[in-house]
Design a protein around this motif. Sequence first.
Motif, PDB file in Angstrom:
ATOM      1  N   GLU A   1       0.826  -1.215   0.000  1.00  0.00           N
ATOM      2  CA  GLU A   1       0.000   0.000   0.000  1.00  0.00           C
ATOM      3  C   GLU A   1       0.859   1.263   0.000  1.00  0.00           C
ATOM      4  N   LEU A   2       1.921   1.244   0.796  1.00  0.00           N
ATOM      5  CA  LEU A   2       2.785   2.421   0.870  1.00  0.00           C
ATOM      6  C   LEU A   2       3.442   2.692  -0.490  1.00  0.00           C
ATOM      7  N   ILE A   3       3.921   1.625  -1.129  1.00  0.00           N
ATOM      8  CA  ILE A   3       4.540   1.788  -2.459  1.00  0.00           C
ATOM      9  C   ILE A   3       3.492   2.319  -3.444  1.00  0.00           C
ATOM     10  N   ALA A   4       2.298   1.729  -3.408  1.00  0.00           N
ATOM     11  CA  ALA A   4       1.230   2.159  -4.325  1.00  0.00           C
ATOM     12  C   ALA A   4       0.881   3.625  -4.091  1.00  0.00           C
TER      13      ALA A   4
ATOM     14  N   GLN B   1       3.558   5.764  -5.590  1.00  0.00           N
ATOM     15  CA  GLN B   1       3.493   5.688  -7.060  1.00  0.00           C
ATOM     16  C   GLN B   1       2.367   6.552  -7.638  1.00  0.00           C
ATOM     17  N   LYS B   2       1.356   6.839  -6.825  1.00  0.00           N
ATOM     18  CA  LYS B   2       0.226   7.666  -7.303  1.00  0.00           C
ATOM     19  C   LYS B   2       0.604   9.145  -7.375  1.00  0.00           C
TER      20      LYS B   2
ATOM     21  N   CYS C   1       5.936  10.688  -9.594  1.00  0.00           N
ATOM     22  CA  CYS C   1       6.232   9.348 -10.139  1.00  0.00           C
ATOM     23  C   CYS C   1       5.831   9.194 -11.600  1.00  0.00           C
ATOM     24  N   ALA C   2       5.049  10.142 -12.119  1.00  0.00           N
ATOM     25  CA  ALA C   2       4.649  10.137 -13.540  1.00  0.00           C
ATOM     26  C   ALA C   2       4.050   8.794 -13.972  1.00  0.00           C
ATOM     27  N   ASN C   3       3.209   8.227 -13.113  1.00  0.00           N
ATOM     28  CA  ASN C   3       2.533   6.945 -13.408  1.00  0.00           C
ATOM     29  C   ASN C   3       3.471   5.767 -13.642  1.00  0.00           C
ATOM     30  N   LEU C   4       4.673   5.845 -13.120  1.00  0.00           N
ATOM     31  CA  LEU C   4       5.624   4.735 -13.308  1.00  0.00           C
ATOM     32  C   LEU C   4       5.829   4.013 -11.982  1.00  0.00           C
ATOM     33  N   THR C   5       6.178   2.728 -12.070  1.00  0.00           N
ATOM     34  CA  THR C   5       6.352   1.914 -10.854  1.00  0.00           C
ATOM     35  C   THR C   5       7.727   2.164 -10.226  1.00  0.00           C
TER      36      THR C   5
END
Length: 314
Positions: free
Chosen positions: A125-128, A131-132, A136-140
Amino acid sequence: MQEPEEKKIALELLETEQAYVNRLHLLDQVFYTELMKEAKTGKTVPEEVVKMIFSNISSIYQFHAEFFLPELQKRMEDWNHNPRIGDVIQKLAPFLKMYGEYVKNFDKAVELITAWSEKSPPFQELIADIQKRKVCANLTLQHHMLEPVQRIPRYELLLKDYVRKLPPQSPDRGDAEKALEMIFMVAKHSNAAIAEMERLQNLWVVYQRLGLEDDIVDPSNELIKEGPIQKISIRNNSTSEKYLFLFNNMLLYCVPKVIQVGAEFQVHLRMDVEGMKVRELKDTEFPHTFLVSAKQRTLELQARSEEEMNAWIK
């Protein structure tokens, strides 16, 4: 007046460096820092795992943000009086060896992210959540982590281009050529480190399949070829399934284990490559056969096709 070609490339180097430092800031100051803060609360993932994922990214970030980027900026501001970047890149090159550790660790880091995302929903969840964010420009995270792996080859390409476009009498020619040579050596060093690591990992897997026999496990061995083979028995005119592992110094003649506990094969015979003779046999009853004779013993073996037989003989 048009800008000289070499200046355009030097500016591209500066622009990509700025973007790269932003990416490193995201990795070190956002992902690493926030995941580490959460890890310290003990709810998401062990601190050790976060450290293993990000390897030495902090050192890489500091070096680029505090040293290389400011030096490049100074150079480009002063370009009209002193058109050169070769000496700055020479200072950069030795520090790029730091990348060896990061690059070697990359596959392991990606595996850890996947494994812990499954194991720990708060970690995922924290990574997600990070990433939002717009930055992050929609990148993982994995995508951002790939950037340092690709950075040294990028320097090499830009610098090659820069040297090619430099006028012969340019004051930067000697420095730029020397810098390119240094970057090339670092890239080679980094690739060699990865290749060596892969070789040792593959070798270890082979040793496990053989049941980790003491006298066989040696990190300096090189696996050349492996595969199934038929052993011909002259006495009762039949064949039986065997398996060969050919190393630079020995041939292991193995039997596949029926019950695979631990090892996949049992070593029946170890033959020294030194002094070994190999030749094709013309046998109408058993096509694609060849003879392997060593100090220990002689084997008559049958491959599945002519190509396979030739590959073994070679």
